[in-house]
Design a protein around this motif. Structure first.
Motif: not given
Ligand code: SF4
Length: 428
Positions: A333-341, A378-381
């Motif tokens: 996880s790129a740890r940009q989106c709180g919901v993804c983290v 999230g911003a990506c998949g």
């Molecule tokens: S959804 Fe994608 S952009 Fe957002 S934190 Fe996760 S990896 Fe990063």
């Protein structure tokens, strides 16, 4: 060891042909005179005609989403401003090798495709985007050997799961980190330095070049796929496939059944599969009869993604496989989106507890809710991939999941590695 095979019918042009015949390769690279003799770098076509051919043949992008290539090309062409094109060779899925193989061994066919995509869109600037050092050397050699007529920059990135996502590609080329950004705008609207930008997978571009060189076979070329095949099971009895329990890069016609692919790489005893790298989820009963087809796999709740398939044998534990996939995705996880983290961490942590038999009674219900509620947030998949792995595990293997509450599973006893080692395939 990763084998290289073609299941294309006799006479059908393919991207692996040169390696199989040994005819076009010299010193491990693509032989330019032979590529030219086979129709490579042919005169630029009338852009509208090539676009019509790509559209009629039904070519879909090979980076993962399977979006119609002609629609994407036309969107870039029609956007205001001078476009740019990117040959995206950064394959983040650990189980896929096709893009690095193409760049290492067939750089000219990729650069030829980029030249044609530039002609269709009106682009004057091209970028080759990659992280693989041997691929970079091969591309630079090919560019020195035969310039494309475009201004081409080679841009190196870090190798991560998300570095090849199209907005991450643009951000990195513009000098930033290789991390996805919120959409819109998408790169076709505002990409590299604000210009409309085609970010195209290198296999997509290679297929455009092959369709231009062999127009009579355009439909077959557009339908064929490069797939990366691997498996976790112990080697089974010989199945007639050319590789016993190994990994393979193969080129196969559209609609090939997944069972034929398992047989090809010596996983004929497989009883389930992880599709799309880590993006298409786990599939149990009925998987073998599924065809390699974006729409049919989507109907089955899966995704073809980048065409990486990982076969599981009866002695494998699907819970262990899903736990490793979730742990890897959480770590990536790129740890940009709180919901993804928080989402990937929660999925991986709860699944680990289920695997070890230490989860509370509602753990499966909680995982069900997350697998339905998290996709698209999230911003990506990456978050979608983690949710799909967990959701398909619960859907296809409820008894195997439940069994972990009643008995210790030896496959799930240790800590789940976060480096994706189970899924990683060496580039042939
Ligand atoms: S959804 Fe994608 S952009 Fe957002 S934190 Fe996760 S990896 Fe990063």
């Amino acid at each position: 060891m990763t084998g290289v095979f073609s299941l294309l019918p006799e006479g059908q042009p393919g991207l692996l042909d040169p390696l199989l015949s040994g005819a076009w390769l010299s010193g491990g690279g693509e032989d330019l005179p032979r590529y030219l003799a086979a129709g490579g770098y042919a005169a630029l076509p009338e852009p509208g005609r090539l676009l019509d051919r790509i559209s009629a043949a039904g070519l879909r992008g090979r980076g993962g989403a399977g979006f119609p290539a002609a629609v994407k090309l036309a969107a870039v062409r029609d956007a205001p401003g001078r476009p740019a094109v990117v040959a995206n060779g950064e394959e983040g899925e650990p189980g896929s090798v096709k893009d690095r193989w193409l760049l290492r061994h067939r750089p000219h066919v990729v650069l030829d495709g980029m030249r044609l995509a530039a002609a269709v869109t009106g682009a004057g600037h091209g970028f080759v985007y990659l992280s693989d050092a041997p691929a970079e050397r091969a591309v630079r050699r090919a560019l020195a050997e035969r310039p494309t007529g475009l201004h081409v920059d080679v841009v190196r990135t870090e190798h991560t799961y998300v570095a090849g996502e199209e907005t991450a590609v643009v951000r990195r080329i513009d000098g930033g980190p290789a991390l996805p950004t919120a959409k819109p705008p998408r790169p076709f609207e505002s990409g590299v330095q604000g210009a409309p930008t085609l970010v195209a997978n290198v296999e997509t571009l290679a297929r455009i070049a092959l369709m231009h060189a062999r127009p009579e076979s355009a439909e077959a070329v557009a339908g064929a796929h490069l797939v990366t095949l691997s498996g976790t099971g112990r080697e089974g009895p010989a199945t007639g496939g050319p590789v016993a329990g190994g990994a393979a890069l193969a080129e196969v016609p559209a609609g090939t059944h997944l069972k034929a692919l398992a047989d090809l790489c010596g996983h004929g005893r497989a009883d389930s599969v992880l599709l799309g790298g880590l993006f298409g989820g786990l599939h149990g009963a009925g998987w073998a009869d599924l065809p390699l087809d974006h729409d049919r796999l989507a109907e089955a709740g899966g995704a073809l993604g980048c065409g990486a398939l990982h076969f599981l044998h009866p002695e494998d534990c699907p819970v262990a496989v899903a736990t490793e996939a979730a742990a890897y995705l959480a770590a990536q996880s790129a740890r940009q989106c709180g919901v993804c983290v928080s989402g990937t961490r929660a999925l991986a942590g709860t699944l680990t507890a289920v695997a070890r038999g230490t989860a509370d009674a509602d753990a499966s219900g909680q995982l069900h809710r997350w697998s339905r509620g998290l996709p698209g947030r999230g911003a990506c998949g990456l978050l979608d991939a983690a949710a799909r792995v967990v959701g398909t595990l619960l859907a296809h293997f409820p008894d195997r999941v439940d069994g972990h509450r009643h008995a210790v599973c030896t496959a799930c006893s240790g800590p789940a590695p976060e480096d994706g080692r189970r899924f990683t395939v060496p580039v042939p």
